[in-house]
Design a protein around this motif. Structure first.
Motif, PDB file in Angstrom:
ATOM      1  N   GLU A   4       0.828  -1.218   0.000  1.00  0.00           N
ATOM      2  CA  GLU A   4       0.000   0.000   0.000  1.00  0.00           C
ATOM      3  C   GLU A   4       0.859   1.265   0.000  1.00  0.00           C
ATOM      4  N   GLU A   5       1.996   1.188   0.661  1.00  0.00           N
ATOM      5  CA  GLU A   5       2.875   2.357   0.793  1.00  0.00           C
ATOM      6  C   GLU A   5       3.557   2.718  -0.526  1.00  0.00           C
ATOM      7  N   LEU A   6       3.486   1.822  -1.495  1.00  0.00           N
ATOM      8  CA  LEU A   6       4.161   2.073  -2.783  1.00  0.00           C
ATOM      9  C   LEU A   6       3.268   2.816  -3.764  1.00  0.00           C
ATOM     10  N   LYS A   7       1.989   2.902  -3.430  1.00  0.00           N
ATOM     11  CA  LYS A   7       1.036   3.445  -4.407  1.00  0.00           C
ATOM     12  C   LYS A   7       1.327   4.905  -4.769  1.00  0.00           C
ATOM     13  N   ALA A   8       1.680   5.706  -3.766  1.00  0.00           N
ATOM     14  CA  ALA A   8       1.888   7.135  -4.035  1.00  0.00           C
ATOM     15  C   ALA A   8       2.995   7.333  -5.068  1.00  0.00           C
ATOM     16  N   GLU A   9       4.108   6.611  -4.908  1.00  0.00           N
ATOM     17  CA  GLU A   9       5.232   6.800  -5.832  1.00  0.00           C
ATOM     18  C   GLU A   9       4.911   6.234  -7.221  1.00  0.00           C
ATOM     19  N   VAL A  10       4.196   5.123  -7.267  1.00  0.00           N
ATOM     20  CA  VAL A  10       3.792   4.578  -8.582  1.00  0.00           C
ATOM     21  C   VAL A  10       2.931   5.607  -9.317  1.00  0.00           C
ATOM     22  N   GLY A  11       1.989   6.203  -8.602  1.00  0.00           N
ATOM     23  CA  GLY A  11       1.135   7.229  -9.203  1.00  0.00           C
ATOM     24  C   GLY A  11       1.957   8.421  -9.667  1.00  0.00           C
ATOM     25  N   HIS A  12       2.924   8.791  -8.854  1.00  0.00           N
ATOM     26  CA  HIS A  12       3.805   9.924  -9.174  1.00  0.00           C
ATOM     27  C   HIS A  12       4.608   9.643 -10.451  1.00  0.00           C
ATOM     28  N   ILE A  13       5.178   8.457 -10.537  1.00  0.00           N
ATOM     29  CA  ILE A  13       5.975   8.084 -11.731  1.00  0.00           C
ATOM     30  C   ILE A  13       5.092   8.123 -12.972  1.00  0.00           C
ATOM     31  N   LEU A  14       3.909   7.528 -12.875  1.00  0.00           N
ATOM     32  CA  LEU A  14       3.055   7.403 -14.072  1.00  0.00           C
ATOM     33  C   LEU A  14       2.498   8.747 -14.525  1.00  0.00           C
ATOM     34  N   SER A  15       2.406   9.700 -13.621  1.00  0.00           N
ATOM     35  CA  SER A  15       1.835  11.001 -13.997  1.00  0.00           C
ATOM     36  C   SER A  15       2.870  11.967 -14.567  1.00  0.00           C
ATOM     37  N   ASN A  16       4.125  11.539 -14.622  1.00  0.00           N
ATOM     38  CA  ASN A  16       5.205  12.416 -15.122  1.00  0.00           C
ATOM     39  C   ASN A  16       5.201  12.462 -16.655  1.00  0.00           C
ATOM     40  N   ASP A  17       4.395  13.363 -17.214  1.00  0.00           N
ATOM     41  CA  ASP A  17       4.267  13.352 -18.678  1.00  0.00           C
ATOM     42  C   ASP A  17       5.397  14.104 -19.387  1.00  0.00           C
ATOM     43  N   SER A  18       6.478  14.425 -18.657  1.00  0.00           N
ATOM     44  CA  SER A  18       7.660  14.984 -19.332  1.00  0.00           C
ATOM     45  C   SER A  18       8.550  13.867 -19.884  1.00  0.00           C
ATOM     46  N   ILE A  19       8.259  12.608 -19.547  1.00  0.00           N
ATOM     47  CA  ILE A  19       8.994  11.481 -20.140  1.00  0.00           C
ATOM     48  C   ILE A  19       7.992  10.545 -20.835  1.00  0.00           C
ATOM     49  N   SER A  20       8.520   9.690 -21.715  1.00  0.00           N
ATOM     50  CA  SER A  20       7.660   8.821 -22.528  1.00  0.00           C
ATOM     51  C   SER A  20       6.939   7.792 -21.654  1.00  0.00           C
ATOM     52  N   ILE A  21       5.890   7.229 -22.198  1.00  0.00           N
ATOM     53  CA  ILE A  21       5.178   6.172 -21.476  1.00  0.00           C
ATOM     54  C   ILE A  21       6.107   4.982 -21.240  1.00  0.00           C
ATOM     55  N   TYR A  31      11.192   0.570  -9.789  1.00  0.00           N
ATOM     56  CA  TYR A  31      10.765   0.939  -8.432  1.00  0.00           C
ATOM     57  C   TYR A  31      10.249  -0.291  -7.677  1.00  0.00           C
ATOM     58  N   LEU A  32       9.359  -1.041  -8.324  1.00  0.00           N
ATOM     59  CA  LEU A  32       8.778  -2.210  -7.643  1.00  0.00           C
ATOM     60  C   LEU A  32       9.850  -3.261  -7.356  1.00  0.00           C
ATOM     61  N   GLN A  33      10.734  -3.476  -8.347  1.00  0.00           N
ATOM     62  CA  GLN A  33      11.780  -4.492  -8.157  1.00  0.00           C
ATOM     63  C   GLN A  33      12.725  -4.102  -7.021  1.00  0.00           C
ATOM     64  N   ASN A  34      12.988  -2.799  -6.883  1.00  0.00           N
ATOM     65  CA  ASN A  34      13.865  -2.322  -5.809  1.00  0.00           C
ATOM     66  C   ASN A  34      13.214  -2.405  -4.445  1.00  0.00           C
ATOM     67  N   LYS A  35      11.923  -2.091  -4.387  1.00  0.00           N
ATOM     68  CA  LYS A  35      11.261  -1.930  -3.092  1.00  0.00           C
ATOM     69  C   LYS A  35      10.750  -3.232  -2.487  1.00  0.00           C
ATOM     70  N   VAL A  36      10.354  -4.173  -3.349  1.00  0.00           N
ATOM     71  CA  VAL A  36       9.749  -5.398  -2.817  1.00  0.00           C
ATOM     72  C   VAL A  36      10.804  -6.505  -2.918  1.00  0.00           C
TER      73      VAL A  36
END
Ligand code: SME
Length: 151
Positions: A4-21, A31-36
């Motif tokens: 649950e604690e990872l959701k904020a950063e995942v949302g943050h990464i995905l909303s960064n429209d200055s880089i490609s999808i 991020y997920l591979q590093n954190k879990v």
């Protein structure tokens, strides 16, 4: 680490429209591979519905030879057809399984839907037997929903 604690950063990464999808997807994988601790390989495959093949679009972990997988083959290919989550507690007990590494012991594949269409999936390998439970499933469903929003 609570998923649950990872959701904020995942949302943050995905909303960064200055880089490609693609760059955002890679960043989510990293991020997920590093954190879990038990997420040893994290990747997104996307479907080509004309050729009925899955294509690796982003990943973190060891490079894999399996960058293209026919529908129906392996755990990933089965999920492309079934539209259902597939939790594999012990990969050695599976007949229809594509091995990427001898170190992988368990796997989870969660389909990614947009407007009801199965566009692809998130695939996670673990070096731990029986690593994934329903909390992982609910979390990864949530990740896929967030990805679907930016596609
Ligand atoms: N094990 C998967 C293949 C993809 S790799 O895990 C990266 C499968 O059986 O479909």
């Amino acid at each position: 680490m609570q998923l649950e604690e990872l959701k904020a950063e995942v949302g943050h990464i995905l909303s960064n429209d200055s880089i490609s999808i693609d760059a955002r997807l890679t960043s989510v994988c990293e991020y997920l591979q590093n954190k879990v601790t038990y997420y040893d390989w994290v990747g997104f495959y996307f479907a080509n519905h004309n050729t009925k093949t899955l294509h690796l679009r982003a990943f973190a972990g060891e490079p894999t030879d399996h960058v293209e997988i026919p529908f129906g083959k392996g755990i990933c290919g089965q999920v492309a057809v079934s539209n259902n989550n597939f939790v594999v507690p012990d990969v050695n007990a599976q007949d229809n399984y594509i091995s990427c590494s001898i170190d992988v012991k368990s796997e989870v594949v969660i389909p990614l839907f947009k407007n009801g269409v199965n566009l692809g999936q998130i695939d996670i390998d673990s070096h731990t037997v029986d690593a994934f439970d329903e909390e992982d499933e609910r979390f990864l469903e949530w990740v896929n929903q967030q990805v679907a929003e930016i596609l």
